[in-house]
Design an enzyme around this catalytic site. Sequence first.
Site, PDB file in Angstrom:
ATOM      1  N   GLY A   1       0.824  -1.214   0.000  1.00 33.53           N
ATOM      2  CA  GLY A   1       0.000   0.000   0.000  1.00 33.53           C
ATOM      3  C   GLY A   1       0.847   1.248   0.000  1.00 33.53           C
ATOM      4  O   GLY A   1       2.082   1.196   0.118  1.00 33.53           O
TER       5      GLY A   1
ATOM      6  N   ARG B   1       4.088   6.045   1.669  1.00 33.71           N
ATOM      7  CA  ARG B   1       4.616   7.419   1.674  1.00 33.71           C
ATOM      8  C   ARG B   1       4.001   8.223   0.546  1.00 33.71           C
ATOM      9  O   ARG B   1       4.610   9.148   0.039  1.00 33.71           O
ATOM     10  CB  ARG B   1       6.126   7.413   1.551  1.00 33.71           C
ATOM     11  CG  ARG B   1       6.582   6.677   0.320  1.00 33.71           C
ATOM     12  CD  ARG B   1       8.034   6.811   0.065  1.00 33.71           C
ATOM     13  NE  ARG B   1       8.418   5.756  -0.863  1.00 33.71           N
ATOM     14  CZ  ARG B   1       9.610   5.574  -1.332  1.00 33.71           C
ATOM     15  NH1 ARG B   1      10.568   6.377  -0.970  1.00 33.71           N
ATOM     16  NH2 ARG B   1       9.882   4.604  -2.153  1.00 33.71           N
TER      17      ARG B   1
ATOM     18  N   ASP C   1       8.902   6.143   7.505  1.00 27.37           N
ATOM     19  CA  ASP C   1       8.528   7.463   8.042  1.00 27.37           C
ATOM     20  C   ASP C   1       7.552   8.205   7.134  1.00 27.37           C
ATOM     21  O   ASP C   1       7.115   9.310   7.453  1.00 27.37           O
ATOM     22  CB  ASP C   1       9.781   8.317   8.277  1.00 27.37           C
ATOM     23  CG  ASP C   1      10.595   8.526   7.004  1.00 27.37           C
ATOM     24  OD1 ASP C   1      10.152   8.067   5.917  1.00 27.37           O
ATOM     25  OD2 ASP C   1      11.675   9.137   7.085  1.00 27.37           O
ATOM     26  N   GLY C   2       7.251   7.615   5.961  1.00 24.33           N
ATOM     27  CA  GLY C   2       6.313   8.272   5.058  1.00 24.33           C
ATOM     28  C   GLY C   2       6.889   9.490   4.363  1.00 24.33           C
ATOM     29  O   GLY C   2       6.180  10.225   3.685  1.00 24.33           O
TER      30      GLY C   2
ATOM     31  N   ARG D   1       3.054  13.874  -7.956  1.00 22.62           N
ATOM     32  CA  ARG D   1       3.036  13.023  -9.144  1.00 22.62           C
ATOM     33  C   ARG D   1       1.642  13.030  -9.763  1.00 22.62           C
ATOM     34  O   ARG D   1       0.639  13.033  -9.059  1.00 22.62           O
ATOM     35  CB  ARG D   1       3.431  11.603  -8.731  1.00 22.62           C
ATOM     36  CG  ARG D   1       3.372  10.589  -9.837  1.00 22.62           C
ATOM     37  CD  ARG D   1       4.201   9.374  -9.497  1.00 22.62           C
ATOM     38  NE  ARG D   1       3.607   8.549  -8.446  1.00 22.62           N
ATOM     39  CZ  ARG D   1       4.202   7.463  -7.939  1.00 22.62           C
ATOM     40  NH1 ARG D   1       5.405   7.107  -8.350  1.00 22.62           N
ATOM     41  NH2 ARG D   1       3.619   6.756  -7.011  1.00 22.62           N
TER      42      ARG D   1
ATOM     43  N   ARG E   1      -2.032  -0.606  -9.873  1.00 30.33           N
ATOM     44  CA  ARG E   1      -0.872  -1.427 -10.225  1.00 30.33           C
ATOM     45  C   ARG E   1      -1.276  -2.883 -10.363  1.00 30.33           C
ATOM     46  O   ARG E   1      -2.358  -3.280  -9.905  1.00 30.33           O
ATOM     47  CB  ARG E   1       0.167  -1.317  -9.088  1.00 30.33           C
ATOM     48  CG  ARG E   1       0.496   0.117  -8.717  1.00 30.33           C
ATOM     49  CD  ARG E   1       0.629   0.279  -7.185  1.00 30.33           C
ATOM     50  NE  ARG E   1       0.692   1.705  -6.822  1.00 30.33           N
ATOM     51  CZ  ARG E   1       1.813   2.404  -6.741  1.00 30.33           C
ATOM     52  NH1 ARG E   1       2.957   1.819  -6.944  1.00 30.33           N
ATOM     53  NH2 ARG E   1       1.773   3.672  -6.446  1.00 30.33           N
TER      54      ARG E   1
ATOM     55  N   ASP F   1       4.272  -4.029  -7.809  1.00 36.05           N
ATOM     56  CA  ASP F   1       3.652  -2.780  -7.331  1.00 36.05           C
ATOM     57  C   ASP F   1       4.156  -1.587  -8.138  1.00 36.05           C
ATOM     58  O   ASP F   1       3.604  -0.489  -8.018  1.00 36.05           O
ATOM     59  CB  ASP F   1       3.924  -2.554  -5.836  1.00 36.05           C
ATOM     60  CG  ASP F   1       5.406  -2.512  -5.509  1.00 36.05           C
ATOM     61  OD1 ASP F   1       6.179  -3.272  -6.114  1.00 36.05           O
ATOM     62  OD2 ASP F   1       5.798  -1.705  -4.642  1.00 36.05           O
ATOM     63  N   ASN F   2       5.185  -1.799  -8.940  1.00 34.81           N
ATOM     64  CA  ASN F   2       5.723  -0.702  -9.740  1.00 34.81           C
ATOM     65  C   ASN F   2       5.364  -0.867 -11.209  1.00 34.81           C
ATOM     66  O   ASN F   2       6.050  -0.343 -12.091  1.00 34.81           O
ATOM     67  CB  ASN F   2       7.238  -0.623  -9.560  1.00 34.81           C
ATOM     68  CG  ASN F   2       7.615  -0.232  -8.140  1.00 34.81           C
ATOM     69  OD1 ASN F   2       6.810   0.355  -7.420  1.00 34.81           O
ATOM     70  ND2 ASN F   2       8.818  -0.560  -7.732  1.00 34.81           N
TER      71      ASN F   2
ATOM     72  N   ASP G   1       7.367   4.964 -10.854  1.00 28.89           N
ATOM     73  CA  ASP G   1       8.360   4.748  -9.799  1.00 28.89           C
ATOM     74  C   ASP G   1       9.789   4.760 -10.327  1.00 28.89           C
ATOM     75  O   ASP G   1      10.366   3.737 -10.660  1.00 28.89           O
ATOM     76  CB  ASP G   1       8.074   3.462  -9.011  1.00 28.89           C
ATOM     77  CG  ASP G   1       7.247   3.773  -7.779  1.00 28.89           C
ATOM     78  OD1 ASP G   1       6.790   4.934  -7.674  1.00 28.89           O
ATOM     79  OD2 ASP G   1       7.071   2.902  -6.927  1.00 28.89           O
TER      80      ASP G   1
HETATM   81  P1  AMP Z   1       8.934   1.537  -3.689  1.00 30.73           P
HETATM   82  O1  AMP Z   1      10.293   1.022  -3.420  1.00 30.73           O
HETATM   83  O2  AMP Z   1       8.872   3.017  -3.826  1.00 30.73           O
HETATM   84  O3  AMP Z   1       8.237   0.861  -4.803  1.00 30.73           O
HETATM   85  O4  AMP Z   1       8.090   1.238  -2.356  1.00 30.73           O
HETATM   86  C1  AMP Z   1       7.774  -0.067  -1.908  1.00 30.73           C
HETATM   87  C2  AMP Z   1       6.864   0.019  -0.704  1.00 30.73           C
HETATM   88  O5  AMP Z   1       7.530   0.593   0.414  1.00 30.73           O
HETATM   89  C3  AMP Z   1       5.613   0.862  -0.910  1.00 30.73           C
HETATM   90  O6  AMP Z   1       4.558   0.237  -0.229  1.00 30.73           O
HETATM   91  C4  AMP Z   1       5.980   2.170  -0.286  1.00 30.73           C
HETATM   92  O7  AMP Z   1       4.844   2.879   0.128  1.00 30.73           O
HETATM   93  C5  AMP Z   1       6.819   1.710   0.901  1.00 30.73           C
HETATM   94  N1  AMP Z   1       7.764   2.749   1.342  1.00 30.73           N
HETATM   95  C6  AMP Z   1       8.912   3.109   0.732  1.00 30.73           C
HETATM   96  N2  AMP Z   1       9.527   4.111   1.402  1.00 30.73           N
HETATM   97  C7  AMP Z   1       8.750   4.399   2.461  1.00 30.73           C
HETATM   98  C8  AMP Z   1       8.841   5.343   3.537  1.00 30.73           C
HETATM   99  N3  AMP Z   1       9.852   6.212   3.643  1.00 30.73           N
HETATM  100  N4  AMP Z   1       7.852   5.338   4.449  1.00 30.73           N
HETATM  101  C9  AMP Z   1       6.828   4.484   4.363  1.00 30.73           C
HETATM  102  N5  AMP Z   1       6.693   3.574   3.388  1.00 30.73           N
HETATM  103  C10 AMP Z   1       7.631   3.525   2.438  1.00 30.73           C
HETATM  104 MG    MG Z   2       6.572   1.590  -5.674  1.00 26.94          MG
END
Ligand code: AMP
Ligand code: MG
Length: 501
Positions: free
Chosen positions: A97, A100, A132-133, A183, A190, A259-260, A269
């Site tokens: 989900g 962030r 940390d979002g 964005r 996805r 997810d990407n 992404d």
């Molecule tokens: P990504 O690597 O951007 O495709 O992210 C993979 C998953 O990790 C997704 O569910 C993102 O929402 C979560 N995520 C990545 N970085 C953070 C962050 N700094 N805080 C919270 N969730 C994160």
């Molecule tokens: Mg992603």
Amino acid sequence: MSQSIRNGAATAAIFSFDNSYARLPAHFFARQRPSEAAAPLLLALNEPLALELGLDVAALQRDGAEIFSGNRVPEGADPLAMAYAAHQFGGFVPQLGDGRAILLGEVIDINGRRRDIQLKGAGQTPFSRRGDGRAALGPALREYVVSEAMHALGLPTTRALALVSTGQPVYRETALPGAVFTRVAGSHIRVGTFQFFAARGDVEGTRALADYVIERHYPHARDSIRPYLALFEAIVERQAALIACWLRVGFIHGVMNTDNMTVSGETIDFGPCAFMDEYDPATVFSSIDRQGRYAYANQPAIGQWNLARLGETMLPLFDNDPDTAAQLANDVIKGFGPRFQAHWLEGIRRKIGLIGEEDGDLDLIQALLALMQAEAADFTLTFRRLAAVAEDDDATAAFAATFQNPDTVLPWLARWRERLTRDPQTAAQRAKSMRSVNPAFIPRNHRIEQAIVAAVEEGDLSLFHALLDVLAKPYEDQPVFAAYAEPPKPAERVLQTFCGT
Ligand code: AMP
Ligand code: MG
């Protein structure tokens, strides 16, 4: 108007939101307000895109820092975090989900297209797990540059609307300046969104999502005898076309987890992504991709693998009989290879200036690619300079110079010239058409790194803005920016890229 908005009694909203995703069943998302940012500053606003979205640009210039940091939720927004699952590097994670990212809402753009507006890095959500979002400025800047470059190159992609610094540090290995990246996407649905429902045995959820995607992206599928199979087939087609486009410009996504991968067929992404300099099909940049799973030449196979996972989620929708459903899904998945191959071949034929089709064409192309690999030729420069050779024999030396041993490519050039004698175009037409598909400028990794270092360490955004300027017209020779067309010098080479917007 400005006064009334500031007082919260707007007469005309900056965004005309119409939030269809928020009207889906409650377990599709979690409503979530963005967190506050301490001292937001608007670093970039994509005005042409804002106009395309029908937004009030003057209001955004004035209030963009507050809005795009998440400090002020604009009128009509219904902020939420979307639920999804994913295969990450082959392993299934049933719940990810938006950890962030927060979807502010949707607008209908001036062309009648529904577009998502999402804040990335605006604080924690119920899906944040231990994160940390937040987002750091460097990766946000990379996503801004690369997504806009992709768009200018003519590829389907999510877009960059704005970049805000938060005035607050985020803590990674060190403290880094924080940012929020805004964005825009045709949608943020996805492959992993489908997996979220399928993993829970929630066939009705999967069906509701499929109906929504048909309505939003593939309305023609509704009229098919098997609408869900037609939907699946349409997604497979868009992804086959997309990945062929990536290969055509030398792009390596870096994290092709499910997810990407969007169902709209947009690139999404831009984490550890990069464009390659010298041609090598095994190229990998991502620091976390140690096996080369997402290497340049693996991308079509991974795309197909991801789409097979998508097909699995929809099996109960394809047919009541499981064997029939599996057979139908398999046939579509098998179609990915030929679809990809057709798109790729069409693209690369144009890159070397071929119009008519001949049996030996694939051979001719593969011979060039093999030479480029053996001779460490720069992918982008090779094709761009070949366009010059098409209309001017004197350009041969510069073309050959992209190969370590320039003479090795001369027999190939003779073969190519001989092949061109059977095509109808004039030399000038051919060169023009080749230049329209062979960019002079790509977002070279070392340039992005230089822009990030200047922004993060010196607060200097001039390199970032210069990059955006040059990459807005990638197919035009821009003599003032000639240095941006050059590959990195040995000391400038960037061998690894990192996640973490
Ligand atoms: P990504 O690597 O951007 O495709 O992210 C993979 C998953 O990790 C997704 O569910 C993102 O929402 C979560 N995520 C990545 N970085 C953070 C962050 N700094 N805080 C919270 N969730 C994160
Ligand atoms: Mg992603």
